[in-house]
Design an enzyme around this catalytic site. Structure first.
Site, mmCIF file in Angstrom:
data_model
loop_
_atom_site.group_PDB
_atom_site.id
_atom_site.type_symbol
_atom_site.label_atom_id
_atom_site.label_comp_id
_atom_site.label_asym_id
_atom_site.label_seq_id
_atom_site.Cartn_x
_atom_site.Cartn_y
_atom_site.Cartn_z
ATOM 1 N N LYS A 1 0.839 -1.203 0.000
ATOM 2 C CA LYS A 1 0.000 0.000 0.000
ATOM 3 C C LYS A 1 0.873 1.252 0.000
ATOM 4 O O LYS A 1 0.646 2.184 -0.778
ATOM 5 C CB LYS A 1 -0.883 0.004 1.256
ATOM 6 C CG LYS A 1 -1.587 1.324 1.510
ATOM 7 C CD LYS A 1 -2.174 1.432 2.899
ATOM 8 C CE LYS A 1 -1.152 1.838 3.944
ATOM 9 N NZ LYS A 1 -1.729 2.197 5.242
ATOM 10 N N SER A 2 1.850 1.275 0.883
ATOM 11 C CA SER A 2 2.651 2.492 1.071
ATOM 12 C C SER A 2 3.514 2.792 -0.149
ATOM 13 O O SER A 2 3.648 3.953 -0.553
ATOM 14 C CB SER A 2 3.529 2.332 2.314
ATOM 15 O OG SER A 2 2.708 2.287 3.460
ATOM 16 N N ARG B 1 -9.654 11.667 12.160
ATOM 17 C CA ARG B 1 -8.221 11.378 12.103
ATOM 18 C C ARG B 1 -7.430 12.696 12.119
ATOM 19 O O ARG B 1 -7.746 13.639 11.389
ATOM 20 C CB ARG B 1 -7.870 10.537 10.865
ATOM 21 C CG ARG B 1 -8.541 9.165 10.911
ATOM 22 C CD ARG B 1 -7.945 8.192 9.922
ATOM 23 N NE ARG B 1 -6.586 7.810 10.314
ATOM 24 C CZ ARG B 1 -5.838 6.961 9.629
ATOM 25 N NH1 ARG B 1 -6.301 6.425 8.513
ATOM 26 N NH2 ARG B 1 -4.624 6.655 10.044
ATOM 27 N N SER C 1 3.452 10.092 10.948
ATOM 28 C CA SER C 1 4.617 10.350 10.091
ATOM 29 C C SER C 1 4.194 10.786 8.698
ATOM 30 O O SER C 1 4.991 11.352 7.942
ATOM 31 C CB SER C 1 5.445 9.071 9.973
ATOM 32 O OG SER C 1 4.687 8.082 9.271
ATOM 33 N N GLN C 2 2.950 10.492 8.344
ATOM 34 C CA GLN C 2 2.479 10.806 6.984
ATOM 35 C C GLN C 2 2.474 12.312 6.725
ATOM 36 O O GLN C 2 2.487 12.751 5.574
ATOM 37 C CB GLN C 2 1.085 10.219 6.772
ATOM 38 C CG GLN C 2 1.100 8.687 6.755
ATOM 39 C CD GLN C 2 -0.283 8.079 6.741
ATOM 40 O OE1 GLN C 2 -1.261 8.740 7.037
ATOM 41 N NE2 GLN C 2 -0.369 6.799 6.419
ATOM 42 N N SER D 1 6.940 5.902 13.150
ATOM 43 C CA SER D 1 6.996 5.240 11.831
ATOM 44 C C SER D 1 8.167 5.690 10.972
ATOM 45 O O SER D 1 8.023 5.951 9.767
ATOM 46 C CB SER D 1 5.690 5.490 11.048
ATOM 47 O OG SER D 1 4.550 5.338 11.852
ATOM 48 N N GLU E 1 1.976 -0.112 12.460
ATOM 49 C CA GLU E 1 0.922 -0.835 11.743
ATOM 50 C C GLU E 1 1.029 -2.354 11.924
ATOM 51 O O GLU E 1 0.100 -3.078 11.560
ATOM 52 C CB GLU E 1 0.857 -0.423 10.261
ATOM 53 C CG GLU E 1 2.043 -0.836 9.439
ATOM 54 C CD GLU E 1 1.946 -0.387 7.968
ATOM 55 O OE1 GLU E 1 1.083 0.423 7.616
ATOM 56 O OE2 GLU E 1 2.777 -0.866 7.184
ATOM 57 N N ARG F 1 -6.813 2.119 17.966
ATOM 58 C CA ARG F 1 -6.390 0.712 17.989
ATOM 59 C C ARG F 1 -6.043 0.216 19.392
ATOM 60 O O ARG F 1 -6.149 -0.985 19.653
ATOM 61 C CB ARG F 1 -5.203 0.490 17.050
ATOM 62 C CG ARG F 1 -5.619 0.438 15.603
ATOM 63 C CD ARG F 1 -4.455 0.149 14.672
ATOM 64 N NE ARG F 1 -4.964 -0.084 13.315
ATOM 65 C CZ ARG F 1 -4.237 0.025 12.215
ATOM 66 N NH1 ARG F 1 -2.960 0.368 12.287
ATOM 67 N NH2 ARG F 1 -4.773 -0.214 11.035
ATOM 68 N N ARG G 1 -6.773 -4.131 9.839
ATOM 69 C CA ARG G 1 -5.802 -4.865 10.669
ATOM 70 C C ARG G 1 -6.442 -5.453 11.930
ATOM 71 O O ARG G 1 -5.899 -6.368 12.541
ATOM 72 C CB ARG G 1 -4.598 -3.983 11.003
ATOM 73 C CG ARG G 1 -3.885 -3.516 9.744
ATOM 74 C CD ARG G 1 -2.480 -3.083 9.943
ATOM 75 N NE ARG G 1 -2.055 -2.230 8.839
ATOM 76 C CZ ARG G 1 -1.633 -2.663 7.655
ATOM 77 N NH1 ARG G 1 -1.560 -3.954 7.405
ATOM 78 N NH2 ARG G 1 -1.276 -1.806 6.705
HETATM 79 O O1 LIG Z 1 3.514 6.499 5.074
HETATM 80 C C1 LIG Z 1 2.834 5.474 5.078
HETATM 81 O O2 LIG Z 1 2.587 4.850 4.030
HETATM 82 C C2 LIG Z 1 2.308 4.977 6.362
HETATM 83 C C3 LIG Z 1 2.802 5.486 7.539
HETATM 84 C C4 LIG Z 1 2.309 5.031 8.862
HETATM 85 O O3 LIG Z 1 1.436 6.032 9.343
HETATM 86 P P1 LIG Z 1 1.507 6.650 10.841
HETATM 87 O O4 LIG Z 1 2.840 7.267 11.017
HETATM 88 O O5 LIG Z 1 0.369 7.591 10.865
HETATM 89 O O6 LIG Z 1 1.318 5.474 11.770
HETATM 90 C C5 LIG Z 1 1.593 3.700 8.774
HETATM 91 O O7 LIG Z 1 0.973 3.394 10.006
HETATM 92 C C6 LIG Z 1 0.581 3.719 7.649
HETATM 93 O O8 LIG Z 1 -0.096 2.509 7.582
HETATM 94 C C7 LIG Z 1 1.286 3.928 6.323
HETATM 95 C C1 LIG Z 2 -2.522 3.074 9.799
HETATM 96 C C2 LIG Z 2 -2.832 2.516 8.628
HETATM 97 O O1 LIG Z 2 -3.355 3.128 7.545
HETATM 98 P P1 LIG Z 2 -3.412 4.647 7.054
HETATM 99 O O2 LIG Z 2 -2.520 4.727 5.868
HETATM 100 O O3 LIG Z 2 -4.846 4.880 6.713
HETATM 101 O O4 LIG Z 2 -2.933 5.515 8.192
HETATM 102 C C3 LIG Z 2 -2.617 1.063 8.419
HETATM 103 O O5 LIG Z 2 -2.751 0.600 7.267
HETATM 104 O O6 LIG Z 2 -2.301 0.339 9.383
#
Ligand SMILES: O=C(O)C1=C[C@@H](OP(=O)(O)O)[C@@H](O)[C@H](O)C1
Ligand SMILES: C=C(OP(=O)(O)O)C(=O)O
EC number: 2.5.1.19
Length: 437
Positions: free
Chosen positions: A35-36, A131, A178-179, A205, A319, A350, A391
């Site tokens: 996904k990422s 969120r 971290s996003q 993260s 995650e 969670r 999850r």
């Molecule tokens: O950059 C990304 O793709 C992600 C960063 C993480 O987010 P957080 O830092 O909000 O946990 C992770 O939990 C999420 O599933 C995907």
């Molecule tokens: C935290 C998650 O997703 P999101 O990218 O929506 O933050 C996840 O997939 O565990």
């Protein structure tokens, strides 16, 4: 819950009876793309200087929503077999972006929207509106972007794009996700002054931020680590065909099945080198007593006779927590998982959800401000909810292997990153899918 995304309405399934199995599993599984990595590939392809191909992207709700959001801004994204072909174009508003429940869309799309030449409204599922996103919106404002969020710091909000972003020095609070950092860095080469981003507070993260930096460099973007963050130089983003690695976080429940049953599971095509947080499963499962090896086929996990408790700071790999916490409820001692306060802002809170689910199957759980203490107890059957969280369904499936009679309401939440999870899980444990209403 019915999930409606661009071009797809996913089936409603009410209750999933998770398969129970005490005999050792012995399986080799292949998994779809990360996904990422898919999300980053889409953003950089959309901002790059020419057409490119994304080979074997993850096709699931989150990544389809990302593609849909970029299409709404004028980016050409077409299917070619299992691949996506991306043709960047002038980014335009007005547009509406449905972020669903995807943190990646919520935090990666707005900096791109700021480069569009009109307003872009971002909204999504009811839970998306809870969120946290104040850090990103404040960061964008400091870089010269006008945003209307009614002062909430959350969705829905409108980014008033003007076709360009000044950029420059900015300090952001990314303690809740971290996003926020990744989103700003991904688009920054297209800002007039690039970005000089300083992080305030704790940054969870970290592997995901490293993934962002590595991906930017692969696209020819100059990224420098600074004392408090990263600097991205303004300039073109090179178009590049990319092949998406399998999703190692989605590998977690499948590998966990080896620990629960004392069996053996191999995930194919495990990358030699990766920035995915799933790389840490090797170390974490070893701590829990498993034997982990690389074979010609992939990563092989062989389960122990009894699962050892885990004491770990999971701040880098948040995650992975739901599946690891499920294993903790099946271990032979008390586990302590810390560094994960930010999980309260994920698809659901969670820490609360895991407390409820693990307690329901017999464990004693204590919530810490930044984590969980899990003390296993005698197992009991339970009906648990998915909390609209993919999850949490994975966690319930892992529990159900050992605890007979675990059912999950709304298992369709798995559509977020692995729509056929229940069928894959049934194949793994050699049972039928068992989904009914
Ligand atoms: O950059 C990304 O793709 C992600 C960063 C993480 O987010 P957080 O830092 O909000 O946990 C992770 O939990 C999420 O599933 C995907
Ligand atoms: C935290 C998650 O997703 P999101 O990218 O929506 O933050 C996840 O997939 O565990």
């Amino acid at each position: 819950m019915r999930f409606v995304g661009p071009g797809r309405i996913l089936p409603v399934t009410e209750v999933w009876t998770t398969p129970h199995r005490s005999a050792p599993v012995d399986a080799v599984v292949s998994l779809p793309g990360s996904k990422s990595i898919t999300a980053r590939a889409l953003i950089l392809a959309a901002l790059s200087d020419g057409p490119s191909r994304i080979v074997r992207p993850l096709r699931a709700r989150d990544t389809d929503l990302m593609a849909g959001g970029l299409r709404a801004l004028g980016v050409g994204i077409t299917e070619d077999g299992a691949d996506w072909v991306v043709n960047p174009g002038r980014l335009r508003g007005p547009a509406e972006v449905d972020a669903g429940l995807a943190g990646t869309v919520l935090r990666f799309l707005p900096p791109v929207a700021a480069l569009a030449d009109g307003p872009v409204r971002v909204d999504g599922d009811p839970r998306l509106r809870d969120r946290p996103n104040a850090g990103l919106l404040a960061g964008l404002r400091a870089l010269g972007v006008e945003i209307d969020d009614g002062g909430r710091g959350r969705a829905p909000f409108t980014v008033h794009g003007t076709g360009r972003v000044r950029g420059g020095a900015v300090e952001v609070d990314a303690s809740e996700s971290s996003q926020v950092v990744s989103g700003l860095l991904l688009a920054a080469a297209r800002f007039d002054e690039g970005i000089d981003l300083a992080v305030a507070g704790d940054l969870p993260s970290m592997p995901h931020v490293e993934m962002t930096v590595a991906t930017l460099r692969e696209h020819g973007v100059e990224v420098t680590a600074t004392e408090r963050g990263w600097r991205v130089a303004p300039g073109p983003i090179a178009a590049r065909d990319v092949v998406i690695e399998p999703d190692l976080s989605n590998a977690a429940p499948f590998l966990a099945a080896a620990l629960v049953t004392g069996g053996r599971v191999t995930v194919r095509d495990w990358p030699e080198v990766t920035t995915q947080p799933g790389a840490q499963l090797d170390k974490l499962f070893t701590q829990m007593g498993a034997h982990v090896a690389r074979t010609a086929e992939g990563l092989q996990v062989t389960g122990p006779e009894t699962i050892r408790p885990l004491v770990a700071d999971l701040g880098e790999v948040g995650e992975l927590t739901p599946v690891l916490a499920a294993l903790c409820a099946l271990a032979d001692g008390t586990s302590r998982l810390t560094g994960i306060a930010h999980l309260r802002g994920h698809e659901t809170d969670r820490l609360q959800a895991l407390d409820e689910v693990l307690t329901a199957v017999g464990a004693t759980v204590t919530q810490l401000p930044d984590g969980l203490v899990v003390e296993p107890g005698p197992h009991r059957a339970a009906q648990v909810d998915s909390y609209a969280d993919h999850r949490m369904v994975h966690a319930a499936a892992v529990l159900g292997l050992a605890v007979e009679g675990v059912t999950v309401t709304d298992p369709g939440a798995v559509s977020k990153t692995l729509p056929d999870f229940c069928e894959r899980w049934a194949d793994l444990v050699g049972a039928t899918a068992g989904v009914g209403s």
